[in-house]
Scaffold this active site. Structure first.
Site, PDB file in Angstrom:
ATOM      1  N   LYS A   1       0.840  -1.201   0.000  1.00  0.00           N
ATOM      2  CA  LYS A   1       0.000   0.000   0.000  1.00  0.00           C
ATOM      3  C   LYS A   1       0.880   1.257   0.000  1.00  0.00           C
ATOM      4  O   LYS A   1       2.096   1.170   0.213  1.00  0.00           O
ATOM      5  CB  LYS A   1      -0.922  -0.041   1.229  1.00  0.00           C
ATOM      6  CG  LYS A   1      -1.841  -1.288   1.282  1.00  0.00           C
ATOM      7  CD  LYS A   1      -2.757  -1.215   2.499  1.00  0.00           C
ATOM      8  CE  LYS A   1      -3.336  -2.568   2.845  1.00  0.00           C
ATOM      9  NZ  LYS A   1      -4.213  -2.508   4.035  1.00  0.00           N
TER      10      LYS A   1
ATOM     11  N   TYR B   1     -11.841  -3.087  -2.611  1.00  0.00           N
ATOM     12  CA  TYR B   1     -12.314  -3.317  -1.240  1.00  0.00           C
ATOM     13  C   TYR B   1     -13.836  -3.478  -1.165  1.00  0.00           C
ATOM     14  O   TYR B   1     -14.403  -3.268  -0.097  1.00  0.00           O
ATOM     15  CB  TYR B   1     -11.856  -2.171  -0.335  1.00  0.00           C
ATOM     16  CG  TYR B   1     -10.420  -2.306   0.160  1.00  0.00           C
ATOM     17  CD1 TYR B   1      -9.990  -3.474   0.811  1.00  0.00           C
ATOM     18  CD2 TYR B   1      -9.501  -1.273   0.026  1.00  0.00           C
ATOM     19  CE1 TYR B   1      -8.690  -3.603   1.289  1.00  0.00           C
ATOM     20  CE2 TYR B   1      -8.189  -1.399   0.496  1.00  0.00           C
ATOM     21  CZ  TYR B   1      -7.796  -2.570   1.124  1.00  0.00           C
ATOM     22  OH  TYR B   1      -6.510  -2.690   1.597  1.00  0.00           O
TER      23      TYR B   1
ATOM     24  N   ASN C   1      -1.074  -0.441   7.689  1.00  0.00           N
ATOM     25  CA  ASN C   1      -0.487  -1.772   7.866  1.00  0.00           C
ATOM     26  C   ASN C   1       0.240  -2.277   6.617  1.00  0.00           C
ATOM     27  O   ASN C   1       0.489  -3.462   6.468  1.00  0.00           O
ATOM     28  CB  ASN C   1      -1.522  -2.770   8.404  1.00  0.00           C
ATOM     29  CG  ASN C   1      -2.669  -3.004   7.436  1.00  0.00           C
ATOM     30  OD1 ASN C   1      -2.693  -2.448   6.336  1.00  0.00           O
ATOM     31  ND2 ASN C   1      -3.620  -3.844   7.832  1.00  0.00           N
TER      32      ASN C   1
ATOM     33  N   HIS D   1      -1.327  -5.683   1.584  1.00  0.00           N
ATOM     34  CA  HIS D   1      -2.565  -6.426   1.417  1.00  0.00           C
ATOM     35  C   HIS D   1      -2.250  -7.795   0.812  1.00  0.00           C
ATOM     36  O   HIS D   1      -1.374  -7.898  -0.039  1.00  0.00           O
ATOM     37  CB  HIS D   1      -3.512  -5.676   0.469  1.00  0.00           C
ATOM     38  CG  HIS D   1      -4.612  -6.545  -0.058  1.00  0.00           C
ATOM     39  ND1 HIS D   1      -5.755  -6.779   0.656  1.00  0.00           N
ATOM     40  CD2 HIS D   1      -4.706  -7.287  -1.193  1.00  0.00           C
ATOM     41  CE1 HIS D   1      -6.524  -7.630  -0.036  1.00  0.00           C
ATOM     42  NE2 HIS D   1      -5.909  -7.945  -1.162  1.00  0.00           N
TER      43      HIS D   1
ATOM     44  N   GLU E   1      -9.010 -10.663  -7.418  1.00  0.00           N
ATOM     45  CA  GLU E   1      -8.081  -9.532  -7.276  1.00  0.00           C
ATOM     46  C   GLU E   1      -7.008  -9.551  -8.366  1.00  0.00           C
ATOM     47  O   GLU E   1      -6.650  -8.498  -8.903  1.00  0.00           O
ATOM     48  CB  GLU E   1      -7.474  -9.530  -5.874  1.00  0.00           C
ATOM     49  CG  GLU E   1      -8.522  -9.171  -4.818  1.00  0.00           C
ATOM     50  CD  GLU E   1      -8.078  -9.341  -3.381  1.00  0.00           C
ATOM     51  OE1 GLU E   1      -8.887  -9.037  -2.479  1.00  0.00           O
ATOM     52  OE2 GLU E   1      -6.932  -9.773  -3.129  1.00  0.00           O
TER      53      GLU E   1
HETATM   54  P1  RTP Z   1      -6.003  -6.672   3.636  1.00  0.00           P
HETATM   55  O1  RTP Z   1      -7.330  -7.010   2.988  1.00  0.00           O
HETATM   56  O2  RTP Z   1      -5.554  -5.269   3.379  1.00  0.00           O
HETATM   57  O3  RTP Z   1      -4.941  -7.700   3.428  1.00  0.00           O
HETATM   58  O4  RTP Z   1      -6.261  -6.692   5.173  1.00  0.00           O
HETATM   59  P2  RTP Z   1      -6.975  -7.802   6.010  1.00  0.00           P
HETATM   60  O5  RTP Z   1      -7.631  -8.821   5.134  1.00  0.00           O
HETATM   61  O6  RTP Z   1      -5.956  -8.267   6.992  1.00  0.00           O
HETATM   62  O7  RTP Z   1      -8.080  -6.953   6.736  1.00  0.00           O
HETATM   63  P3  RTP Z   1      -9.574  -6.546   6.292  1.00  0.00           P
HETATM   64  O8  RTP Z   1     -10.449  -6.817   7.430  1.00  0.00           O
HETATM   65  O9  RTP Z   1      -9.910  -7.095   4.943  1.00  0.00           O
HETATM   66  O10 RTP Z   1      -9.403  -4.983   6.193  1.00  0.00           O
HETATM   67  C1  RTP Z   1      -8.830  -4.418   5.058  1.00  0.00           C
HETATM   68  C2  RTP Z   1      -7.977  -3.246   5.462  1.00  0.00           C
HETATM   69  O11 RTP Z   1      -8.798  -2.249   6.041  1.00  0.00           O
HETATM   70  C3  RTP Z   1      -8.047  -1.526   6.982  1.00  0.00           C
HETATM   71  N1  RTP Z   1      -8.735  -1.508   8.251  1.00  0.00           N
HETATM   72  N2  RTP Z   1      -8.903  -0.443   8.947  1.00  0.00           N
HETATM   73  N3  RTP Z   1     -10.544  -0.352  12.138  1.00  0.00           N
HETATM   74  C4  RTP Z   1      -9.932   0.138  11.090  1.00  0.00           C
HETATM   75  O12 RTP Z   1      -9.663   1.305  10.973  1.00  0.00           O
HETATM   76  C5  RTP Z   1      -9.561  -0.789  10.050  1.00  0.00           C
HETATM   77  N4  RTP Z   1      -9.813  -2.083  10.028  1.00  0.00           N
HETATM   78  C6  RTP Z   1      -9.275  -2.554   8.869  1.00  0.00           C
HETATM   79  C7  RTP Z   1      -6.701  -2.175   7.123  1.00  0.00           C
HETATM   80  O13 RTP Z   1      -5.760  -1.440   6.341  1.00  0.00           O
HETATM   81  C8  RTP Z   1      -6.924  -3.535   6.527  1.00  0.00           C
HETATM   82  O14 RTP Z   1      -5.735  -4.068   5.994  1.00  0.00           O
END
Ligand code: RTP
Length: 155
Positions: free
Chosen positions: A16, A56, A119, A122, A133
Site C-alpha cells: 500500500k 475493497y 499496515n 494487502h 483480485e
Molecule cells: P487486507 O485485505 O488489506 O490484506 O487486510 P486484512 O484482510 O488483513 O483486513 P480486512 O479486514 O480485509 O481490512 C482491510 C484493510 O482495512 C483496513 N482496516 N482499517 N478499524 C480500522 O480502521 C480498520 N480495520 C481494517 C486495514 O488497512 C486492513 O488491511
C-alpha cells in the site's frame, strides 16, 4: 518435483502507499522470494478511488471503507502476483494479523507496522478473492509463466 507452473496456486499481494513511501518494497519482496515463492507479475500504479472501491468492495458496509479507499488511492501501490504451493494462506502468514499490534514478530506487519490504518500490505484471503483480485489488477498477458532456477530445489 511434481509441481508444475500450470497448476500452481497464485495470490495477489499489494504494498500500500505507506509501504511504498517508507521504502519497504525490496524488504517485502525479499521475504516472499526467500521463502521460495515465485514472482509472476508486478506493477506500480496510483489507483483511482473508484478502483480502490472495487478492490475493497467486500468492506463497503464498514465505517472505515471510505477512508481506506481514500488512502489506497492516495499514492503509488506496488501490486504483485506470487505463485507457489500454499501461497495464498502462507502469504497471509508472512503478512501477519490485520492489526499490527496483534501481528507476531517475524511477520511483515509485526516487524514493520504499528497501526491498522497503516499496515503497509494487502494479501488475498482465499482462492476466490485471489482470482478476483488478480483479475482486477492485472491483464492475463501481464502474468508471466516461467520455470525459476530455484524451484527445482524448493520442490
Ligand atoms: P487486507 O485485505 O488489506 O490484506 O487486510 P486484512 O484482510 O488483513 O483486513 P480486512 O479486514 O480485509 O481490512 C482491510 C484493510 O482495512 C483496513 N482496516 N482499517 N478499524 C480500522 O480502521 C480498520 N480495520 C481494517 C486495514 O488497512 C486492513 O488491511
Amino acid at each position: 518435483q511434481e509441481a508444475h507452473a500450470a497448476e500452481m496456486e497464485r495470490t495477489f499481494i499489494a504494498i500500500k502507499p505507506d509501504g511504498v513511501q517508507r521504502g519497504l518494497i525490496s524488504e517485502i519482496i525479499s521475504r516472499f522470494e526467500q521463502k521460495g515463492f515465485k514472482l509472476v507479475a508486478i506493477k506500480i500504479v496510483v489507483p483511482s478511488k473508484d478502483f480502490a472501491k472495487k478492490h475493497y468492495h467486500d468492506l463497503k458496509e464498514r465505517p472505515f471503507f471510505n477512508g481506506l479507499c481514500d488512502f489506497l488511492s492516495s499514492g503509488p501501490v506496488f501490486a504483485m502476483v506470487w505463485e507457489g504451493e500454499g501461497v495464498i494462506k502462507y502469504g497471509r502468514k508472512l503478512i501477519g494479523a490485520t492489526d499490527p499490534q496483534k501481528s507476531e514478530p517475524g511477520t511483515i506487519r509485526g516487524d514493520l507496522a504499528v497501526v491498522v490504518g497503516r499496515n503497509i500490505i494487502h494479501g488475498s484471503d482465499g482462492p476466490e478473492t485471489a482470482k478476483d483480485e488478480i483479475g482486477l489488477w492485472f491483464k492475463p498477458e501481464e502474468l508471466v509463466s516461467y520455470t525459476s532456477n530455484a524451484e527445482k530445489w524448493v520442490y
